[in-house]
Design a protein around this motif. Sequence first.
Motif, PDB file in Angstrom:
ATOM      1  N   LYS A 171       1.357  -3.077  -6.176  1.00 45.15           N
ATOM      2  CA  LYS A 171       0.807  -1.765  -5.333  1.00 45.15           C
ATOM      3  C   LYS A 171      -0.655  -2.269  -5.043  1.00 45.15           C
ATOM      4  O   LYS A 171      -1.463  -2.740  -6.057  1.00 45.15           O
ATOM      5  N   LEU A 172      -1.039  -2.224  -3.931  1.00 47.74           N
ATOM      6  CA  LEU A 172      -2.547  -1.962  -3.342  1.00 47.74           C
ATOM      7  C   LEU A 172      -2.822  -0.829  -2.851  1.00 47.74           C
ATOM      8  O   LEU A 172      -1.897   0.004  -2.651  1.00 47.74           O
ATOM      9  N   GLU A 173      -4.100  -0.534  -3.122  1.00 45.57           N
ATOM     10  CA  GLU A 173      -4.677   0.651  -2.555  1.00 45.57           C
ATOM     11  C   GLU A 173      -4.724   0.580  -0.975  1.00 45.57           C
ATOM     12  O   GLU A 173      -5.416  -0.114  -0.527  1.00 45.57           O
ATOM     13  N   GLY A 174      -4.299   2.033  -0.571  1.00 44.15           N
ATOM     14  CA  GLY A 174      -4.081   2.067   0.684  1.00 44.15           C
ATOM     15  C   GLY A 174      -5.302   3.069   1.251  1.00 44.15           C
ATOM     16  O   GLY A 174      -6.109   3.585   0.653  1.00 44.15           O
ATOM     17  N   ASP A 175      -4.984   3.699   2.568  1.00 41.31           N
ATOM     18  CA  ASP A 175      -5.737   4.657   3.326  1.00 41.31           C
ATOM     19  C   ASP A 175      -5.052   5.805   3.201  1.00 41.31           C
ATOM     20  O   ASP A 175      -5.567   6.963   3.651  1.00 41.31           O
ATOM     21  N   GLU A 176      -4.084   6.108   2.298  1.00 36.66           N
ATOM     22  CA  GLU A 176      -3.243   7.387   2.428  1.00 36.66           C
ATOM     23  C   GLU A 176      -4.146   8.362   1.515  1.00 36.66           C
ATOM     24  O   GLU A 176      -4.381   8.119   0.347  1.00 36.66           O
ATOM     25  N   PRO A 177      -4.017   9.847   1.983  1.00 33.62           N
ATOM     26  CA  PRO A 177      -4.936  10.563   1.217  1.00 33.62           C
ATOM     27  C   PRO A 177      -4.148  10.863  -0.139  1.00 33.62           C
ATOM     28  O   PRO A 177      -4.663  11.850  -0.946  1.00 33.62           O
ATOM     29  N   GLU A 178      -2.725  10.721  -0.288  1.00 33.55           N
ATOM     30  CA  GLU A 178      -2.024  11.379  -1.277  1.00 33.55           C
ATOM     31  C   GLU A 178      -1.053  10.264  -1.564  1.00 33.55           C
ATOM     32  O   GLU A 178      -0.591   9.444  -0.601  1.00 33.55           O
ATOM     33  N   PRO A 179      -0.397  10.072  -2.761  1.00 37.02           N
ATOM     34  CA  PRO A 179       0.818   9.020  -2.999  1.00 37.02           C
ATOM     35  C   PRO A 179       1.922   9.356  -2.060  1.00 37.02           C
ATOM     36  O   PRO A 179       2.225  10.616  -1.872  1.00 37.02           O
ATOM     37  N   LEU A 180       2.613   8.581  -1.798  1.00 35.13           N
ATOM     38  CA  LEU A 180       3.797   8.543  -0.940  1.00 35.13           C
ATOM     39  C   LEU A 180       4.969   8.597  -1.824  1.00 35.13           C
ATOM     40  O   LEU A 180       5.186   7.498  -2.734  1.00 35.13           O
ATOM     41  N   GLU A 181       5.898   9.409  -1.736  1.00 37.27           N
ATOM     42  CA  GLU A 181       7.270   9.396  -2.335  1.00 37.27           C
ATOM     43  C   GLU A 181       8.208   8.168  -1.623  1.00 37.27           C
ATOM     44  O   GLU A 181       8.477   8.288  -0.492  1.00 37.27           O
TER      45      GLU A 181
ATOM     46  N   GLU B 170       0.829  -1.179   0.078  1.00 35.48           N
ATOM     47  CA  GLU B 170       0.107  -0.177  -0.003  1.00 35.48           C
ATOM     48  C   GLU B 170       0.852   1.243   0.089  1.00 35.48           C
ATOM     49  O   GLU B 170       0.375   2.210  -0.711  1.00 35.48           O
ATOM     50  N   GLU B 171       2.043   1.445   0.689  1.00 35.69           N
ATOM     51  CA  GLU B 171       2.726   2.535   1.059  1.00 35.69           C
ATOM     52  C   GLU B 171       3.742   2.834   0.083  1.00 35.69           C
ATOM     53  O   GLU B 171       4.257   3.749  -0.345  1.00 35.69           O
TER      54      GLU B 171
END
Length: 185
Positions: A135-145, A97-98
């Motif tokens: 890649k899995l969809e996570g709960d982050e509000p924006e893509p992480l670098e 996810e991350e």
Amino acid sequence: MSRKYPIIHDTRKVERSRFLHIEEVDLEFSNGERRTHERLLSSGLGAVIIVPMRDDDTVLLVREYSVGLDHYELGLPKGRMDRDESVEQAANRELKEEAGFGARSLRHIGSLSLSPAYMSHVTNVVLAQELYPEKLEGDEPEPLEVVEWKLSELHHLMAREDVTEGRSIAALFMAREYLAGRYRP
């Protein structure tokens, strides 16, 4: 023979939010001294922090907004465990996810507490190797670098203003020592 731990006479819930559960604890210590302490109880099923190794010296970090300090923090992927997940399954899911990677090799190398004097939360440290893109969809509000860093340059990482999260620093140290053969859980 003296008691090893204080006697807990009573506990009371004080406050509760979505993430925080505060409890008062009435204690009696081995010398008869009584005190009331407050503690934050863990609100979930546990947590994981992942040390994803691209190769023997390259770790993957993520840059993520931290509302507590109101800045972007560079650290390791981490998250809460879901119901019916093992430590390794939760670590692999959070990594996907991350950071957009899965791991064929996952090893639990220890656990970290945050502030054991008043918190019950424990985070499991997982070393992830043999990475592959997924890649899995996570709960982050924006893509992480995703940022690559050399473990051999850990001393430079700790000097950065955007690297302050203690669990990430401790987990990186644990992984470096584990990989060098100086630490075995």
